[in-house]
Design a protein around this motif. Structure first.
Motif, PDB file in Angstrom:
ATOM      1  N   PHE A  72       6.160  -4.626  -0.751  1.00  0.00           N
ATOM      2  CA  PHE A  72       6.249  -4.947   0.662  1.00  0.00           C
ATOM      3  C   PHE A  72       4.942  -5.432   1.285  1.00  0.00           C
ATOM      4  O   PHE A  72       4.973  -6.161   2.275  1.00  0.00           O
ATOM      5  CB  PHE A  72       6.756  -3.725   1.447  1.00  0.00           C
ATOM      6  N   ALA A  73       3.816  -4.997   0.768  1.00  0.00           N
ATOM      7  CA  ALA A  73       2.526  -5.377   1.354  1.00  0.00           C
ATOM      8  C   ALA A  73       1.451  -5.379   0.273  1.00  0.00           C
ATOM      9  O   ALA A  73       0.551  -4.539   0.251  1.00  0.00           O
ATOM     10  CB  ALA A  73       2.153  -4.420   2.483  1.00  0.00           C
ATOM     11  N   LYS A  74       1.553  -6.338  -0.633  1.00  0.00           N
ATOM     12  CA  LYS A  74       0.602  -6.423  -1.739  1.00  0.00           C
ATOM     13  C   LYS A  74      -0.804  -6.691  -1.196  1.00  0.00           C
ATOM     14  O   LYS A  74      -1.017  -7.619  -0.425  1.00  0.00           O
ATOM     15  CB  LYS A  74       0.987  -7.538  -2.692  1.00  0.00           C
TER      16      LYS A  74
ATOM     17  N   GLU B 263       5.713   1.456  -3.928  1.00  0.00           N
ATOM     18  CA  GLU B 263       6.600   0.384  -3.478  1.00  0.00           C
ATOM     19  C   GLU B 263       5.909  -0.525  -2.470  1.00  0.00           C
ATOM     20  O   GLU B 263       6.045  -1.760  -2.523  1.00  0.00           O
ATOM     21  CB  GLU B 263       7.870   0.974  -2.850  1.00  0.00           C
ATOM     22  N   ILE B 264       5.165   0.061  -1.552  1.00  0.00           N
ATOM     23  CA  ILE B 264       4.468  -0.740  -0.543  1.00  0.00           C
ATOM     24  C   ILE B 264       3.431  -1.642  -1.208  1.00  0.00           C
ATOM     25  O   ILE B 264       3.327  -2.836  -0.904  1.00  0.00           O
ATOM     26  CB  ILE B 264       3.798   0.172   0.505  1.00  0.00           C
ATOM     27  N   ARG B 265       2.673  -1.066  -2.137  1.00  0.00           N
ATOM     28  CA  ARG B 265       1.609  -1.826  -2.809  1.00  0.00           C
ATOM     29  C   ARG B 265       2.166  -2.956  -3.670  1.00  0.00           C
ATOM     30  O   ARG B 265       1.544  -4.026  -3.785  1.00  0.00           O
ATOM     31  CB  ARG B 265       0.761  -0.890  -3.671  1.00  0.00           C
TER      32      ARG B 265
ATOM     33  N   LEU C   2      -1.630   2.915   6.636  1.00  0.00           N
ATOM     34  CA  LEU C   2      -1.920   1.501   6.495  1.00  0.00           C
ATOM     35  C   LEU C   2      -2.855   1.070   7.625  1.00  0.00           C
ATOM     36  O   LEU C   2      -2.590   1.367   8.800  1.00  0.00           O
ATOM     37  CB  LEU C   2      -0.646   0.650   6.551  1.00  0.00           C
ATOM     38  N   GLN C   3      -3.941   0.388   7.271  1.00  0.00           N
ATOM     39  CA  GLN C   3      -4.885  -0.091   8.270  1.00  0.00           C
ATOM     40  C   GLN C   3      -4.313  -1.349   8.937  1.00  0.00           C
ATOM     41  O   GLN C   3      -3.863  -2.277   8.266  1.00  0.00           O
ATOM     42  CB  GLN C   3      -6.235  -0.418   7.622  1.00  0.00           C
ATOM     43  N   VAL C   4      -4.304  -1.357  10.277  1.00  0.00           N
ATOM     44  CA  VAL C   4      -3.726  -2.463  11.040  1.00  0.00           C
ATOM     45  C   VAL C   4      -4.837  -3.359  11.587  1.00  0.00           C
ATOM     46  O   VAL C   4      -5.765  -2.888  12.246  1.00  0.00           O
ATOM     47  CB  VAL C   4      -2.855  -1.930  12.197  1.00  0.00           C
ATOM     48  N   GLU C   5      -4.714  -4.642  11.294  1.00  0.00           N
ATOM     49  CA  GLU C   5      -5.674  -5.615  11.830  1.00  0.00           C
ATOM     50  C   GLU C   5      -5.403  -5.852  13.315  1.00  0.00           C
ATOM     51  O   GLU C   5      -6.290  -5.757  14.153  1.00  0.00           O
ATOM     52  CB  GLU C   5      -5.550  -6.934  11.056  1.00  0.00           C
TER      53      GLU C   5
ATOM     54  N   GLU D 253      -4.639  -8.986  -6.195  1.00  0.00           N
ATOM     55  CA  GLU D 253      -3.503  -9.795  -5.762  1.00  0.00           C
ATOM     56  C   GLU D 253      -3.325  -9.759  -4.247  1.00  0.00           C
ATOM     57  O   GLU D 253      -2.218  -9.905  -3.735  1.00  0.00           O
ATOM     58  CB  GLU D 253      -2.214  -9.302  -6.432  1.00  0.00           C
ATOM     59  N   ALA D 254      -4.421  -9.569  -3.524  1.00  0.00           N
ATOM     60  CA  ALA D 254      -4.330  -9.474  -2.071  1.00  0.00           C
ATOM     61  C   ALA D 254      -3.777 -10.758  -1.473  1.00  0.00           C
ATOM     62  O   ALA D 254      -4.243 -11.850  -1.795  1.00  0.00           O
ATOM     63  CB  ALA D 254      -5.715  -9.185  -1.479  1.00  0.00           C
ATOM     64  N   GLU D 255      -2.727 -10.617  -0.644  1.00  0.00           N
ATOM     65  CA  GLU D 255      -2.132 -11.776   0.001  1.00  0.00           C
ATOM     66  C   GLU D 255      -3.026 -12.250   1.133  1.00  0.00           C
ATOM     67  O   GLU D 255      -3.746 -11.468   1.755  1.00  0.00           O
ATOM     68  CB  GLU D 255      -0.740 -11.421   0.526  1.00  0.00           C
ATOM     69  N   THR D 256      -2.994 -13.545   1.399  1.00  0.00           N
ATOM     70  CA  THR D 256      -3.883 -14.092   2.421  1.00  0.00           C
ATOM     71  C   THR D 256      -3.438 -13.729   3.832  1.00  0.00           C
ATOM     72  O   THR D 256      -4.243 -13.684   4.744  1.00  0.00           O
ATOM     73  CB  THR D 256      -3.933 -15.639   2.303  1.00  0.00           C
TER      74      THR D 256
END
Length: 604
Positions: free
Chosen positions: A139-141, A134-136, A154-157, A174-177
């Motif tokens: 919620f966070a593609k 679901e996350i992939r 999840l790795q946090v910037e 499909e990584a979001e910018t």
């Protein structure tokens, strides 16, 4: 084994507490009180009633209806304002109050990760796999995600004021910018997930309808009519509410309003009551809680023990201070560990708009400090609102002051017009309220009284959580030892469900049983207490331990010597000490141990 799990196992096994409708699958948040539980609850409520009503000359009791008309709760503000904010977790679907939710927890960077990690914990590995998908996908593609067992990482910037910026997986097509997650200072309490809905208000009251005809038929008819007229959803809802309003009622969310609307009736029927005076009530209330937790600590159906104490406005502050001290003294008197009871004053931003002061009595539960009672200076808000809504003057008239002024005026021939004097003759009383949760009090006193010891009598510390350890250790076994454990429930004698157990040394001896029955009957008749006749075919030692487990303060053993010299062995629960006494001394020993403060020194 956690302390809470150990207690709940004992409650079910010994008949204190059961899951309601368990044979039909149970009902979440609903509990039934067994033979011992109902005795403990009754004793606790009786001690409260004794302290609040019987030990005072200016407090009376009342018992008001549970079903409450809308006008009462509209006036009190419950219909419009009795709401909590509610948030849904998008992963677990659990609902919770944001003001009670924890802050986000991050795993600090290491040489391997180089950046903080946001861990989300699922109940099991299968659920973790589904949540990761679901996350992939939703919620966070394209976020950089790994999964270890039931933990999703999840790795946090970086963290910003109202958002979490996740690291991108550059290999994801499909990584979001810009991977941003809204963050309002809280996460799902169970999983640490920040994937939440926006908060929204949630009314805590249960509606019901007093109508011999099923109201659903009217709902359907009104909705169909509205639909044919082309009305929108909001208008349709208004029409439905208007149709149902004549039969609408609520299950009361608190017992206090029943006291306020009966203030004038009580005052009129009991003219001897002079300010300050109080009205006490014990009864059930209902709240459609967002989150049910910690067994009977937070449930939709619960019992309250409340006192509304009516005072002169200029005495409200002093009376509030007296009551907060009185209630703390009560709690610490019955607690085995008084240090686990504390007082917490509300900050200014926590106070209700009508309150000038409020303190919570809190107990240190295994999960942390939790409220068990609130003492508040409510001002004149409630009586004033009900007076405005009904046109009935809910005032107090000081007849003595009024008569004195009239006599002075008659003697002098001059009418006195001092507003200060008039305000002291007639006024709307201010209210100091004590509101105690009976169910929470029962849970607190049981946890406080529970002591677990090993076979050498050494105290074993249980964990603070609420779940079993990873190996599934159960009650009766220590996590670090295979030696059997036993539980001693060191309840205050006045709270104990069973006050005395009478034990024949041999259960099939008619002479011994006859003496046991005589002692039991004497204690029941003279002291009006619950007495157990323990005649099971097992050793006296095992029967002692069973009585320790349910909190029985005294055990009386009848043996063959009793038949010769009319003496018995009486054992004290807390010390384990035993002594030989005459049968006619048993009543005095028990009676002395059950006295109110100051408690005499035990005879054992």
């Amino acid at each position: 084994m956690s302390a809470m799990r150990h207690l709940l196992d004992l409650c079910k096994r010994r008949g204190f507490l059961f899951q309601s409708a368990e044979i039909h699958g149970g009902l979440r948040g609903a509990y039934d009180y067994g033979p011992l539980g109902v005795e403990l609850k009754r004793n606790l409520s009786q001690e409260w009633w004794n302290a609040m009503v019987y030990q005072r000359s200016n407090v009376v009791g009342i018992d008001t209806a549970i079903i409450t008309p809308p006008a009462v709760l509209k006036t009190s503000g419950h219909v419009d304002q009795f709401t909590d904010e509610m948030v849904d977790s998008r992963l677990s679907k659990e609902r919770f109050r944001p003001d009670k939710a924890p802050e986000l927890k991050l795993i600090e960077p290491t040489a391997v990760t180089t950046s903080p990690v946001l861990p989300i914990t699922a109940p099991d590995k299968i659920t973790a796999k589904a949540w990761e998908h679901e996350i992939r996908t939703q919620f966070a593609k394209g976020a950089l995600i790994t999964r270890k067992g039931k933990e999703i990482q999840l790795q946090v910037e970086r963290m910003e004021k109202n958002k979490i910026i996740l690291k991108k997986d550059n290999n994801h097509p499909e990584a979001e910018t810009n991977l941003q997650i809204p963050y309002h200072g809280y996460v799902d309490p169970n999983s640490n997930s920040p994937f939440l809905t926006e908060s929204r208000p949630f009314n805590l009251m249960f509606k019901t309808y007093l109508d011999p005809i099923d109201p659903i038929d009217r709902v359907i008819s009104t909705a169909l009519t509205s639909e044919r007229a082309g009305q929108d959803k909001a208008t349709t809802r208004q029409e439905v509410d208007k149709t149902l309003y004549p039969s609408l009622t609520y299950l009361r969310p608190e017992t206090a309003q029943g006291v306020f609307i009966n203030y004038a009736t009580v005052q009129r029927s009991h003219p001897h009551l002079k300010v300050p005076f109080g009205i006490a009530q014990i009864g059930k209330s209902f709240r459609n809680e967002i989150r049910l937790e910690h067994a009977i600590f937070r449930t939709p159906e619960f019992e309250q023990m409340e006192l509304e104490y009516f005072v002169a406005p200029w005495e409200a502050g002093r009376e509030f201070e007296l009551w907060r001290q009185s209630r703390m003294d009560w709690w610490r008197y019955y607690a085995r560990n008084p240090a686990k009871v504390r007082e917490r004053a509300h900050a200014q931003d926590e106070l209700a708009h009508y309150s000038s002061g409020c303190v919570d009595v809190e107990y240190l539960f295994p999960w942390g400090w939790g409220e068990v009672e609130g003492i508040a200076n409510r001002g004149d808000f409630d009586l004033k609102k009900h007076s405005e809504a009904t046109g009935i003057k809910l005032q107090y008239t000081d007849a003595a002051l009024l008569q004195e002024r009239q006599q002075r005026e008659k003697s002098s021939g001059v009418k006195e017009v001092s507003k200060e004097d008039q305000d002291r003759e007639r006024f709307i009383p201010h209210v100091v309220e004590s509101s105690c949760g009976l169910n929470r009090a029962m849970l607190a006193f049981m946890l406080d009284a529970m002591e677990v010891v090993d076979d050498q009598g050494r105290v074993v510390e249980l964990e603070g959580g609420e779940t079993e350890d990873s190996k599934g250790n159960s009650a009766g076994k220590s996590k670090s030892s295979s030696s059997p454990l036993r539980t001693i429930m060191k309840l205050h004698p006045r709270l104990a469900p069973v006050k005395v157990a009478v034990l024949p040394l041999v259960s099939n001896n008619e002479d011994l049983m006859k003496v046991c029955q005589g002692i039991s009957q004497s204690l029941r008749q003279e002291l009006q207490v619950n007495v157990a006749l323990e005649s099971q075919s097992t050793t006296v030692g095992k029967r002692y331990y069973r009585m320790d487990e349910i909190g029985t303060p005294w055990c009386v053993t009848v043996d063959y010597e009793t038949l010769q010299d009319q003496s018995v062995t009486i054992r004290d629960r807390d010390t384990g000490s035993q002594r030989r006494v005459r049968i006619d001394e048993v009543l005095d020993i028990v009676q002395d141990g059950l006295r109110l403060q100051p408690r005499r020194k035990q005879l054992l």
